[in-house]
Design a protein around this motif. Structure first.
Motif, mmCIF file in Angstrom:
data_model
loop_
_atom_site.group_PDB
_atom_site.id
_atom_site.type_symbol
_atom_site.label_atom_id
_atom_site.label_comp_id
_atom_site.label_asym_id
_atom_site.label_seq_id
_atom_site.Cartn_x
_atom_site.Cartn_y
_atom_site.Cartn_z
ATOM 1 N N LEU A 77 12.789 -52.185 -9.781
ATOM 2 C CA LEU A 77 11.786 -52.935 -9.023
ATOM 3 C C LEU A 77 12.144 -54.413 -8.895
ATOM 4 N N GLY A 78 13.359 -54.744 -9.265
ATOM 5 C CA GLY A 78 13.810 -56.115 -9.064
ATOM 6 C C GLY A 78 13.255 -57.074 -10.094
ATOM 7 N N PRO A 79 13.305 -58.387 -9.798
ATOM 8 C CA PRO A 79 12.867 -59.394 -10.766
ATOM 9 C C PRO A 79 11.403 -59.206 -11.166
ATOM 10 N N GLN A 80 11.146 -59.476 -12.434
ATOM 11 C CA GLN A 80 9.766 -59.377 -12.931
ATOM 12 C C GLN A 80 8.951 -60.609 -12.532
ATOM 13 N N TRP A 81 7.659 -60.478 -12.769
ATOM 14 C CA TRP A 81 6.703 -61.556 -12.540
ATOM 15 C C TRP A 81 6.117 -61.990 -13.889
ATOM 16 N N TYR A 82 5.717 -63.264 -13.983
ATOM 17 C CA TYR A 82 5.019 -63.720 -15.189
ATOM 18 C C TYR A 82 3.657 -64.303 -14.806
ATOM 19 N N LEU A 83 2.721 -64.119 -15.726
ATOM 20 C CA LEU A 83 1.335 -64.539 -15.503
ATOM 21 C C LEU A 83 1.138 -65.999 -15.901
ATOM 22 N N HIS A 84 0.396 -66.730 -15.085
ATOM 23 C CA HIS A 84 -0.020 -68.096 -15.429
ATOM 24 C C HIS A 84 -1.412 -68.319 -14.846
ATOM 25 N N LEU A 85 -2.410 -68.332 -15.701
ATOM 26 C CA LEU A 85 -3.771 -68.552 -15.214
ATOM 27 C C LEU A 85 -3.954 -69.965 -14.674
ATOM 28 N N PHE A 86 -3.027 -70.859 -15.023
ATOM 29 C CA PHE A 86 -3.096 -72.226 -14.538
ATOM 30 C C PHE A 86 -1.866 -72.492 -13.663
ATOM 31 N N ASP A 87 -1.126 -73.544 -13.909
ATOM 32 C CA ASP A 87 0.026 -73.866 -13.073
ATOM 33 C C ASP A 87 1.197 -72.920 -13.376
ATOM 34 N N SER A 88 2.103 -72.793 -12.426
ATOM 35 C CA SER A 88 3.265 -71.927 -12.638
ATOM 36 C C SER A 88 4.161 -72.446 -13.755
ATOM 37 N N SER A 89 3.999 -73.712 -14.136
ATOM 38 C CA SER A 89 4.751 -74.273 -15.260
ATOM 39 C C SER A 89 4.081 -73.994 -16.600
ATOM 40 N N PRO A 147 -1.792 -67.810 -6.278
ATOM 41 C CA PRO A 147 -1.630 -66.632 -7.132
ATOM 42 C C PRO A 147 -1.404 -67.011 -8.591
ATOM 43 N N ALA A 148 -1.826 -66.127 -9.490
ATOM 44 C CA ALA A 148 -1.632 -66.332 -10.926
ATOM 45 C C ALA A 148 -0.307 -65.744 -11.412
ATOM 46 N N TRP A 149 0.547 -65.349 -10.481
ATOM 47 C CA TRP A 149 1.832 -64.745 -10.838
ATOM 48 C C TRP A 149 2.969 -65.458 -10.105
ATOM 49 N N THR A 150 4.077 -65.621 -10.800
ATOM 50 C CA THR A 150 5.300 -66.147 -10.190
ATOM 51 C C THR A 150 6.450 -65.198 -10.499
ATOM 52 N N ARG A 151 7.288 -64.933 -9.467
ATOM 53 C CA ARG A 151 8.399 -64.005 -9.645
ATOM 54 C C ARG A 151 9.665 -64.749 -10.063
ATOM 55 N N LEU A 152 10.399 -64.165 -10.971
ATOM 56 C CA LEU A 152 11.639 -64.758 -11.439
ATOM 57 C C LEU A 152 12.741 -64.639 -10.391
ATOM 58 N N GLU A 153 13.802 -65.409 -10.591
ATOM 59 C CA GLU A 153 15.003 -65.270 -9.781
ATOM 60 C C GLU A 153 15.712 -63.969 -10.155
ATOM 61 N N PRO A 154 16.415 -63.348 -9.214
ATOM 62 C CA PRO A 154 17.108 -62.062 -9.509
ATOM 63 C C PRO A 154 18.147 -62.205 -10.623
ATOM 64 N N ARG A 155 18.297 -61.119 -11.392
ATOM 65 C CA ARG A 155 19.310 -61.010 -12.442
ATOM 66 C C ARG A 155 20.056 -59.691 -12.266
ATOM 67 N N GLU A 156 21.262 -59.652 -12.793
ATOM 68 C CA GLU A 156 22.047 -58.420 -12.684
ATOM 69 C C GLU A 156 21.410 -57.272 -13.432
#
Length: 588
Positions: A190-202, A176-185
């Motif tokens: 909808l809970g933790p957001q996701w960020y886009l990465h067309l390449f590696d999750s890093s 997947p081109a998306w990785t979800r963040l760890e939960p925050r207060e």
């Protein structure tokens, strides 16, 4: 396959036929005809013995490049980076990673290159940063909707609890081109957001609609321009802007830097020169990228010396690619349609003609290339049973290239490329005829594409193996200790530079002769016209450029040369006839 003509045309009949490209003798910028050498720093030369190439290692071998006769070097990334993707995950765009040296080392290398008449182009990676970049770390520490997150592509997930990615896009490296963040207060409903990465999750993608992003990269450009660099190669130049709304896309993104896996590609190129090498979908080649490059063009125009922008854009058709090199945008764009055309005379003639047609319309040079750090080296690619195949790396368990055949064809292909008007890029080691390392064990591989595909794809490590400088030295002279960050195959001994420089018939000397002849004859700014005398020879590519005839025989039958011609350069032995898989330059 139909054989070529059994008799030689008379020298006086080698007149120009259909004109494909008209040359120019007027004043011209250096980049329009330059031969540019790609240095992959970690694999070029190691000065300190840690097994990883560095900038002082580049400086130490500049005389090799001066002897070869190149006009410029392009350095792949050397910036501060966690090296999750060999430096294409940048943490600081204004500093040199200690792995490669210091800013002072860079300044010395730049000065030494300029003293030898060699210009320097540096890599710029604007589509994404490292996840260790200060901006992304600030985004992780900030709440959804914060200014810090606005610099990247953060989105809420789909589903009742945001548990599904925002869309169905896939990473070019697999998964997947998306990785979800760890939960925050302070997460939303909808809970933790996701960020886009067309390449590696890093490698989180930047949001190029944000004015801070645009301002930051203009400042980065100025930082290196003020140091005196001559231009920038722009990574993923076609990927900065995404379609509004980030819509789902049902097409395949199973493509690593031009390796097509969507469908089989007809070996005969269509009339527009397309080979299937373009990236497609709402994440690529959006019209908004062009305004970014117009802004950058204006920045470079403030500096003297004809600084240049080079687009790494996997875009087809060629008429679409030519939009990146309109007069107020970039200056060059790699011709990946040419790189991915098989060893087929008709297909090559088609892509050459289509390239000039598209680029001449916008007044830009065509920028030829056969190998780089992202594709299987053409000395191996052309030795495969299907010389039009484009694998993403080669495993030891895969069908192996024919090394002798691959080298013969690679030399012929290189001499064909260097005979074309325009600019050309040479990937380090190409001038030695270096093949791909096809037997790297899994435990030494480092390409994220290998890991994100769970080992299904070999990835790009095989074309990135450290260079052999000395046949008898440990590590083939790559560094003072014999250590190399990737193992070298034993076969590299016979390709070592010290066995080729000054040795008649070597691949290095063929390249050197070609570059010297190209410069002396003005072939970089010459014209191109097919030769009617070979029009009925389906396996021959023959054209006149300036005062030189370039003839490549891709067929099984030898082609007889006209009597009395002056042979200038040849990719293999020629004795009155041009054998199969051989290119010659001659004056007639």
């Amino acid at each position: 396959m139909t054989s070529t003509q059994p008799t030689a045309p008379a020298a006086e009949t080698l007149t120009a036929g259909a004109v494909v490209h008209v040359g120019s003798d007027t004043a011209r910028e250096w980049w329009r005809e330059a031969v540019i050498y790609q240095v992959y720093p970690r694999s070029f030369a190691d000065s300190d013995g840690d097994g990883i190439g560095d900038i002082p290692g580049v400086t130490a071998h500049l005389d090799h490049l001066a002897t070869l006769g190149v006009d410029a070097v392009w350095l792949s990334p050397f910036y501060r980076s966690p090296q999750k993707d060999a430096g294409y995950d940048v943490a600081d765009y204004r500093d040199v990673d200690p792995l490669f040296g210091t800013l002072e080392d860079f300044d010395e290398m730049l000065a030494q290159a300029h003293a030898r008449g060699i210009r320097v182009i540096v890599d710029l990676v604007p589509n994404h940063t490292s996840d260790q970049h200060a901006w992304f770390q600030a985004a992780l520490a900030s709440a959804p909707g914060s200014p810090e997150r606005a610099r990247y592509v953060f989105r809420d997930g789909r589903g009742p609890a945001g548990e599904e990615p925002p869309n169905n896009w896939q990473s070019i490296f697999g998964g997947p081109a998306w990785t979800r963040l760890e939960p925050r207060e302070d997460d939303g409903p909808l809970g933790p957001q996701w960020y886009l990465h067309l390449f590696d999750s890093s490698q989180p993608d930047l949001d190029w609609t944000h004015p801070e992003v645009r301002a930051e990269f203009e400042d980065v450009l100025r930082f290196w321009l003020d140091k005196g660099v001559d231009g920038f190669r722009v990574d993923v130049a076609h990927g900065l802007v995404k379609a509004d709304g980030l819509p789902d896309w049902d097409g395949s993104v199973a493509m690593v830097e031009g390796t097509v896996e969507e469908e089989a590609v007809d070996p005969g190129a269509p009339e527009d020169g397309s080979t299937g090498a373009g990236n497609h979908g709402p994440m690529f080649d959006q019209d908004g990228v062009h305004e970014i490059y117009r802004e950058w063009h204006r920045v470079l125009a403030e500096y003297d010396g004809d600084r240049c922008l080079v687009a790494e854009a996997w875009v087809e058709p060629l008429s679409r690619l030519a939009r990146y090199v309109r007069p107020d945008e970039m200056h060059q764009a790699f011709n990946f349609s040419f790189l991915t055309t098989g060893w087929d005379a008709s297909a090559l003639r088609t892509v050459i003609a289509a390239s000039y047609r598209a680029n001449d319309e916008v007044g830009a040079p065509t920028t030829w290339v056969l190998s780089n750090h992202d594709v299987v080296r053409h000395a191996s690619r052309l030795g495969l049973a299907d010389p039009g195949a484009r694998p993403n790396g080669i495993f030891a368990t895969d069908p192996q290239p024919d090394e002798e055949l691959g080298l013969r064809r690679a030399r012929a292909a290189s001499l064909l490329m260097l005979g074309l008007p325009g600019s050309a890029y040479v990937y380090q080691g190409e001038e030695l005829g270096l093949p791909e390392h096809t037997s790297l064990p899994a435990e030494v591989r480092q390409d994220p594409a290998f890991f994100r595909t769970q080992g299904a794809e070999a990835g790009r490590d095989g074309c990135r193996v450290p260079l052999p400088w000395s046949a008898d030295a440990p590590g083939f002279g790559f560094g003072p200790t014999g250590r190399t960050w990737l193992p070298q195959p034993e076969s590299f001994a016979r390709y070592a530079a010290d066995l080729q420089v000054g040795v008649e018939g070597s691949t290095f000397e063929m390249y050197r002769a070609a570059l010297a002849t190209r410069r002396a004859e003005g072939m970089g700014h010459g014209g191109l016209a097919w030769l009617d005398a070979y029009a009925d020879s389906p396996d021959v590519i023959a054209f006149r450029n300036a005062g030189v005839v370039v003839l490549a025989n891709l067929g099984p039958e030898p082609v007889v040369l006209p009597e009395g011609v002056e042979l200038l350069v040849a990719s293999g032995p020629v004795d009155g006839v041009v054998p199969t898989d051989t290119t010659v330059w001659f004056r007639a």
